[in-house]
Design an enzyme around this catalytic site. Structure first.
Site, mmCIF file in Angstrom:
data_model
loop_
_atom_site.group_PDB
_atom_site.id
_atom_site.type_symbol
_atom_site.label_atom_id
_atom_site.label_comp_id
_atom_site.label_asym_id
_atom_site.label_seq_id
_atom_site.Cartn_x
_atom_site.Cartn_y
_atom_site.Cartn_z
ATOM 1 N N GLU A 108 -3.879 7.681 -5.226
ATOM 2 C CA GLU A 108 -4.116 6.979 -6.497
ATOM 3 C C GLU A 108 -5.437 7.454 -7.090
ATOM 4 O O GLU A 108 -6.405 7.606 -6.339
ATOM 5 C CB GLU A 108 -4.163 5.466 -6.250
ATOM 6 C CG GLU A 108 -2.822 4.926 -5.764
ATOM 7 C CD GLU A 108 -2.850 3.436 -5.447
ATOM 8 O OE1 GLU A 108 -3.880 2.790 -5.688
ATOM 9 O OE2 GLU A 108 -1.837 2.927 -4.953
ATOM 10 N N ARG B 150 0.851 -1.188 0.000
ATOM 11 C CA ARG B 150 0.000 0.000 0.000
ATOM 12 C C ARG B 150 0.888 1.240 0.000
ATOM 13 O O ARG B 150 1.897 1.297 0.710
ATOM 14 C CB ARG B 150 -0.918 0.017 1.228
ATOM 15 C CG ARG B 150 -2.097 -0.951 1.118
ATOM 16 C CD ARG B 150 -3.059 -0.518 0.014
ATOM 17 N NE ARG B 150 -4.254 -1.345 -0.097
ATOM 18 C CZ ARG B 150 -4.408 -2.348 -0.963
ATOM 19 N NH1 ARG B 150 -3.444 -2.688 -1.787
ATOM 20 N NH2 ARG B 150 -5.550 -2.995 -1.027
ATOM 21 N N HIS C 16 -1.254 0.444 -10.048
ATOM 22 C CA HIS C 16 -1.872 -0.487 -9.088
ATOM 23 C C HIS C 16 -2.537 -1.661 -9.831
ATOM 24 O O HIS C 16 -3.758 -1.830 -9.788
ATOM 25 C CB HIS C 16 -2.891 0.237 -8.187
ATOM 26 C CG HIS C 16 -3.206 -0.523 -6.932
ATOM 27 N ND1 HIS C 16 -3.551 0.097 -5.753
ATOM 28 C CD2 HIS C 16 -3.241 -1.850 -6.666
ATOM 29 C CE1 HIS C 16 -3.781 -0.822 -4.821
ATOM 30 N NE2 HIS C 16 -3.609 -2.012 -5.355
HETATM 31 C C1 DGY Z 1 -5.995 -5.881 -3.253
HETATM 32 O O1 DGY Z 1 -6.725 -6.833 -3.558
HETATM 33 O O2 DGY Z 1 -5.961 -5.422 -2.113
HETATM 34 C C2 DGY Z 1 -5.190 -5.288 -4.339
HETATM 35 O O3 DGY Z 1 -4.262 -4.370 -3.887
HETATM 36 C C3 DGY Z 1 -6.100 -4.606 -5.324
HETATM 37 O O4 DGY Z 1 -6.688 -3.514 -4.688
#
Ligand code: DGY
Length: 323
Positions: A266, A237, A285
């Site tokens: 983001e 993250r 992402h």
């Molecule tokens: C998740 O599944 O948490 C991935 O980062 C996609 O958001």
């Protein structure tokens, strides 16, 4: 029949599964806020991803029984408020591990071997002599330091140790029982204190969930402890990394490069220096973004939702008791 609000489009076959049992409104608040907010007061179930669901939004949904996230990470949700209201939070662990590990390993190689920069040379008609100034660094045989060693971290370790002959060190709150969790990694991944892992690793890959404990964990001190010339990859993250500190470490030449799939904000703002920095390989992402895996995530999220609305224990409930 209950009311379901899908706040992100779902694959048609999963939408059909829900529609067979419940009334469904599909409304992404970023695209159709009026329809989304009109459906909230009657919604028993929410399903979707990529939208922060905070206490103020939850207050507009008095009938809510379940929030089913099409993601494994649950930092978008006010977990304390969900727990207080007795609303179930479901997510999609397990089905995306290999795909995310593929993405992170690809990013690691692309960054070390400068794929994007060199591909741009070709596209721009600037392919001349590829001299030393354009060489990359090997990946195989190097040392990988993993920060976070859950299922995705282990899948990355497997690629590194078994596929690329890398030495793998990992940092986690406690050592993982590899005999039980990942027998093929026994003797191939070593639990290592952070202060020893950072100076030894040629690549440091952060796969951290976002929590109060991890927010800003990758800061100036962390980066200074990394080996000079090392590469930093973030696939967890964005807010676990101080972006100004990362930029400073890149600009000073202490770090050779960074590969980033996640950012503090983001989509990455147009004026972010990370967008065009010559030593940053940014991705939008896309860790789990393949046809197969996004479908598997939607399928599990749908199953979780239907189970919760039927009064059954969902397959993958996130434990909000620590929130
Ligand atoms: C998740 O599944 O948490 C991935 O980062 C996609 O958001």
């Amino acid at each position: 029949m209950k009311n379901v609000l899908a706040f992100k489009p779902l694959p048609a076959d999963q939408l059909d599964r829900i529609r067979a049992l419940h009334r469904v409104t599909v409304a992404d608040p970023k695209v159709a806020p009026d329809a989304f907010y009109a459906a909230l007061p009657e919604a028993h179930g929410l399903i979707g991803a990529s939208t922060p669901i905070d206490a103020a939004l939850l207050a507009k949904a008095p009938k809510l029984e379940v929030v089913s996230s099409v993601s494994v990470g649950v930092d978008n949700y006010d977990q304390a408020e969900l727990r207080r209201r007795g609303i179930l939070l479901c997510h999609t662990p397990g089905v995306l591990d290999e795909t995310v590990a593929d993405t992170i390993f690809g990013l690691l190689i692309a960054t070390s071997r400068r794929f994007v920069e060199l591909s741009n040379l070709v596209r721009e008609g600037k392919w001349q002599n590829i001299g030393e100034d354009l060489f990359g660094d090997d990946v195989h045989g190097k040392t990988l330091g993993l920060i976070g060693f859950g299922r995705i971290g282990q899948a990355i370790a497997r690629r590194a140790a078994l596929g690329f002959g890398m030495r793998v060190l990992y940092h986690a709150r406690r050592p993982v029982d590899l005999a039980a969790a990942a027998p093929d990694l026994q003797g191939k991944a070593t639990h290592t204190p952070l202060e020893q892992l950072l100076p030894q690793s040629d690549f440091v890959v952060a796969m951290l969930p976002l929590s109060d404990a991890t927010r800003g964990m990758v800061d100036a001190k962390f980066l200074a402890a990394m080996k000079r010339g090392a590469i930093f990859i973030n696939g967890g993250r964005g807010p676990t990394v101080s972006e100004p500190d990362l930029l400073a470490a890149l600009d000073s030449g202490h770090l050779r490069a960074a590969g980033l799939d996640v950012f503090t904000k983001e989509p990455l703002p147009f004026d972010s220096p990370l967008r065009t920095h010559p030593r940053v390989t940014p991705l939008p992402h896309i860790g789990s973004a393949t046809h197969e895996t996004r479908h598997a995530m939607a399928e599990l999220a749908t199953t979780n939702l239907l189970q919760a609305l039927a009064g059954e224990r969902p397959t993958a409930v996130f434990d909000t008791s620590a929130a």
